[in-house]
Design a protein around this motif. Structure first.
Motif, PDB file in Angstrom:
ATOM      1  N   SER A 255       0.853  -1.187   0.000  1.00  0.00           N
ATOM      2  CA  SER A 255       0.000   0.000   0.000  1.00  0.00           C
ATOM      3  C   SER A 255       0.890   1.239   0.000  1.00  0.00           C
ATOM      4  O   SER A 255       1.797   1.353   0.817  1.00  0.00           O
ATOM      5  CB  SER A 255      -0.887   0.023   1.248  1.00  0.00           C
ATOM      6  OG  SER A 255      -1.502  -1.245   1.445  1.00  0.00           O
ATOM      7  N   VAL A 256       0.614   2.133  -0.932  1.00  0.00           N
ATOM      8  CA  VAL A 256       1.415   3.345  -1.050  1.00  0.00           C
ATOM      9  C   VAL A 256       0.495   4.562  -0.996  1.00  0.00           C
ATOM     10  O   VAL A 256      -0.463   4.651  -1.761  1.00  0.00           O
ATOM     11  CB  VAL A 256       2.219   3.367  -2.377  1.00  0.00           C
ATOM     12  CG1 VAL A 256       3.076   4.630  -2.460  1.00  0.00           C
ATOM     13  CG2 VAL A 256       3.076   2.122  -2.511  1.00  0.00           C
ATOM     14  N   ASP A 257       0.780   5.461  -0.080  1.00  0.00           N
ATOM     15  CA  ASP A 257      -0.017   6.681   0.049  1.00  0.00           C
ATOM     16  C   ASP A 257       0.896   7.893  -0.141  1.00  0.00           C
ATOM     17  O   ASP A 257       1.873   8.053   0.588  1.00  0.00           O
ATOM     18  CB  ASP A 257      -0.677   6.726   1.439  1.00  0.00           C
ATOM     19  CG  ASP A 257      -1.820   7.740   1.496  1.00  0.00           C
ATOM     20  OD1 ASP A 257      -1.739   8.759   0.783  1.00  0.00           O
ATOM     21  OD2 ASP A 257      -2.787   7.507   2.247  1.00  0.00           O
ATOM     22  N   ILE A 258       0.581   8.675  -1.167  1.00  0.00           N
ATOM     23  CA  ILE A 258       1.306   9.940  -1.384  1.00  0.00           C
ATOM     24  C   ILE A 258       0.236  11.030  -1.426  1.00  0.00           C
ATOM     25  O   ILE A 258      -0.431  11.219  -2.442  1.00  0.00           O
ATOM     26  CB  ILE A 258       2.113   9.927  -2.702  1.00  0.00           C
ATOM     27  CG1 ILE A 258       2.897   8.614  -2.865  1.00  0.00           C
ATOM     28  CG2 ILE A 258       3.070  11.127  -2.736  1.00  0.00           C
ATOM     29  CD1 ILE A 258       3.629   8.478  -4.192  1.00  0.00           C
ATOM     30  N   PRO A 259       0.046  11.713  -0.304  1.00  0.00           N
ATOM     31  CA  PRO A 259      -1.110  12.607  -0.181  1.00  0.00           C
ATOM     32  C   PRO A 259      -1.203  13.678  -1.271  1.00  0.00           C
ATOM     33  O   PRO A 259      -2.283  14.001  -1.729  1.00  0.00           O
ATOM     34  CB  PRO A 259      -0.901  13.261   1.190  1.00  0.00           C
ATOM     35  CG  PRO A 259      -0.070  12.287   1.947  1.00  0.00           C
ATOM     36  CD  PRO A 259       0.832  11.657   0.932  1.00  0.00           C
TER      37      PRO A 259
ATOM     38  N   ASP B 248       3.175  18.881   7.846  1.00  0.00           N
ATOM     39  CA  ASP B 248       2.702  18.580   9.191  1.00  0.00           C
ATOM     40  C   ASP B 248       1.924  17.265   9.225  1.00  0.00           C
ATOM     41  O   ASP B 248       1.285  16.948  10.218  1.00  0.00           O
ATOM     42  CB  ASP B 248       1.839  19.735   9.734  1.00  0.00           C
ATOM     43  CG  ASP B 248       0.683  20.061   8.806  1.00  0.00           C
ATOM     44  OD1 ASP B 248       0.566  19.394   7.749  1.00  0.00           O
ATOM     45  OD2 ASP B 248      -0.098  20.970   9.131  1.00  0.00           O
ATOM     46  N   LYS B 249       2.003  16.524   8.140  1.00  0.00           N
ATOM     47  CA  LYS B 249       1.304  15.229   8.092  1.00  0.00           C
ATOM     48  C   LYS B 249       1.884  14.262   9.117  1.00  0.00           C
ATOM     49  O   LYS B 249       3.093  14.027   9.163  1.00  0.00           O
ATOM     50  CB  LYS B 249       1.423  14.618   6.692  1.00  0.00           C
ATOM     51  CG  LYS B 249       0.909  13.189   6.561  1.00  0.00           C
ATOM     52  CD  LYS B 249      -0.573  13.072   6.740  1.00  0.00           C
ATOM     53  CE  LYS B 249      -1.049  11.616   6.661  1.00  0.00           C
ATOM     54  NZ  LYS B 249      -2.465  11.482   7.068  1.00  0.00           N
ATOM     55  N   ILE B 250       1.021  13.742   9.964  1.00  0.00           N
ATOM     56  CA  ILE B 250       1.410  12.720  10.933  1.00  0.00           C
ATOM     57  C   ILE B 250       0.745  11.422  10.496  1.00  0.00           C
ATOM     58  O   ILE B 250      -0.453  11.383  10.230  1.00  0.00           O
ATOM     59  CB  ILE B 250       0.915  13.084  12.349  1.00  0.00           C
ATOM     60  CG1 ILE B 250       1.479  14.433  12.807  1.00  0.00           C
ATOM     61  CG2 ILE B 250       1.271  11.974  13.343  1.00  0.00           C
ATOM     62  CD1 ILE B 250       2.949  14.453  13.046  1.00  0.00           C
ATOM     63  N   TRP B 251       1.524  10.369  10.411  1.00  0.00           N
ATOM     64  CA  TRP B 251       0.972   9.070  10.018  1.00  0.00           C
ATOM     65  C   TRP B 251       0.590   8.283  11.266  1.00  0.00           C
ATOM     66  O   TRP B 251       1.420   8.070  12.144  1.00  0.00           O
ATOM     67  CB  TRP B 251       2.001   8.296   9.187  1.00  0.00           C
ATOM     68  CG  TRP B 251       2.338   8.969   7.893  1.00  0.00           C
ATOM     69  CD1 TRP B 251       3.430   9.756   7.636  1.00  0.00           C
ATOM     70  CD2 TRP B 251       1.572   8.932   6.687  1.00  0.00           C
ATOM     71  NE1 TRP B 251       3.380  10.200   6.331  1.00  0.00           N
ATOM     72  CE2 TRP B 251       2.265   9.717   5.722  1.00  0.00           C
ATOM     73  CE3 TRP B 251       0.371   8.321   6.303  1.00  0.00           C
ATOM     74  CZ2 TRP B 251       1.792   9.901   4.416  1.00  0.00           C
ATOM     75  CZ3 TRP B 251      -0.095   8.502   5.008  1.00  0.00           C
ATOM     76  CH2 TRP B 251       0.612   9.281   4.082  1.00  0.00           C
TER      77      TRP B 251
END
Lengths: 147, 226
Positions: B13-17, B132-135
């Motif tokens: 799974s790859v997430d690139i916002p 500021d993205k927090i995973w």
């Protein structure tokens, strides 16, 4: 019910990694150093076992000594449900790891799957095959993110 | 956006916002596929298989495989032998290659200008954030895969879990040559996904929460469940 045991191991203190633990509504930066720098810690579930009458807020358990060292946790309640469980304190002695009665399991059991995953991006677990993936929380999160 | 690919026998799974370009994801996928072609132990024609059955000598190997062999030897030394690509008797670097492949896929994404992304593959997670993205990462309950035990919130870092809670999967303790069974799962957090993955295997195999080799790995933390 047979309770599991979680062993928390403070493997090392210095971290380039920024670990944030969420407390209440706002993310709070907690470096591994500050977490493991604490010298006291645990509450078991008896202090924080949720009931339907719980009011919203963050509940911090009392520090409790286990045979393996002190541990303290906090639990965030939102809409009467547990939304988060945090380790507030862990021991700073690398030579002594913690064995903690699995407090998070009975707490989290009371939550619905939806509630639990609502704020998650990814899940880590020992599910490695494609068929295992189909049944996993990760697959559910991916579906929600893609659709 | 997020994409899921089936590669290396698992789902990645790859997430690139901030990315809406499929080509960016595809380049990361292609890197994973190339690594799988070379390192799969399930493919008889892979370089790893041919090395394993003696059809290739160490002098004939590609730079990549030579590098992985060297790193596997280093990891074995650093973990006091609890991580070993030779644990099952034949050379099987899968325990190293999975984390390394994710690291490489991350580098492929970064090379295209995206510094905020998260990759998850079979329990290994690489999180990067320039913003500021927090995973938010859930640690799965090994006794119930629909539940989580804890949540880790990470901007930049890696998480890896080893366990036996999939049927038929075992981590062999290189010392005893028997399946390690003290823990249900071991989750490691730290800066680097390759190291986190190696440590998850090694701590699980060691079956003790304070193995001596831990001192070689500052910055890494374990949550072990039994």
């Amino acid at each position: 019910m047979k309770k599991g045991i979680i062993i928390i191991l403070a493997v090392a203190i210095i971290g380039a990694i920024a670990l944030h633990e969420k407390s209440g509504g706002n993310p709070r930066l907690v470096s591994p150093g500050s977490v493991s720098g604490a010298t006291s810690a645990v509450s078991n579930s008896s202090n924080v076992t949720p009931t339907k009458s719980y009011k919203d807020g963050t509940y911090t358990g009392q520090t409790e000594n286990t045979p393996y060292g002190p541990v303290q946790i906090s639990v965030a309640i939102s809409s009467g449900k547990i939304t988060d469980v945090n380790f507030l304190q862990m021991p700073n002695d690398l030579g002594h790891s913690q064995e903690i009665t699995n407090f998070s399991e009975p707490l989290l059991k009371q939550e619905t799957l939806q509630k639990q995953t609502a704020k998650l991006d990814f899940v880590t677990g020992a599910t490695v095959t494609s068929s295992g993936y189909q049944q996993s929380l990760q697959a559910a999160l991916d579906q929600a993110a893609i659709s | 956006m997020r994409r899921v690919f089936e590669v290396m026998g698992t789902a990645v799974s790859v997430d690139i916002p901030n990315c809406q370009d499929d080509a960016v994801f595809r380049r990361a996928l292609n890197r994973l596929r190339d690594i799988d072609e070379r390192f799969s132990t399930y493919k008889p024609a892979s370089e790893v298989s041919r090395f394993g059955n003696g059809k290739l000598s160490e002098a004939e190997l590609s730079r990549e495989l030579s590098y992985v062999i060297k790193e596997c030897r280093k990891a074995e030394k650093q973990t006091g032998g609890f991580f070993s690509a030779w644990a099952a008797g034949v050379f099987d670097p899968s325990g190293y290659v999975k984390g390394w492949a994710i690291d490489q896929a991350g580098k492929a994404i970064e090379a295209q200008g995206y510094k905020t992304y998260c990759i998850g593959a079979g329990g290994d997670i690489l999180a990067r954030s320039e913003s500021d993205k927090i995973w938010n990462i859930g640690v799965q309950d090994p006794k119930d895969n629909t539940r989580i035990l804890n949540k880790l919130s990470i901007s930049n870092g890696a998480v890896a879990t080893s366990g036996t809670y999939e049927r038929g999967r075992h981590i062999i303790d290189p010392k005893t040559k028997k399946p390690a069974d003290k823990y249900l799962s071991v989750t490691i957090t730290g800066p680097d996904i390759v190291t986190a993955d190696v440590l998850a295997t090694a701590v699980f195999a060691a079956g003790q929460n304070n193995p001596g080799f831990i001192k070689n790995f500052p910055g890494y933390k374990a949550i072990s469940v039994r």
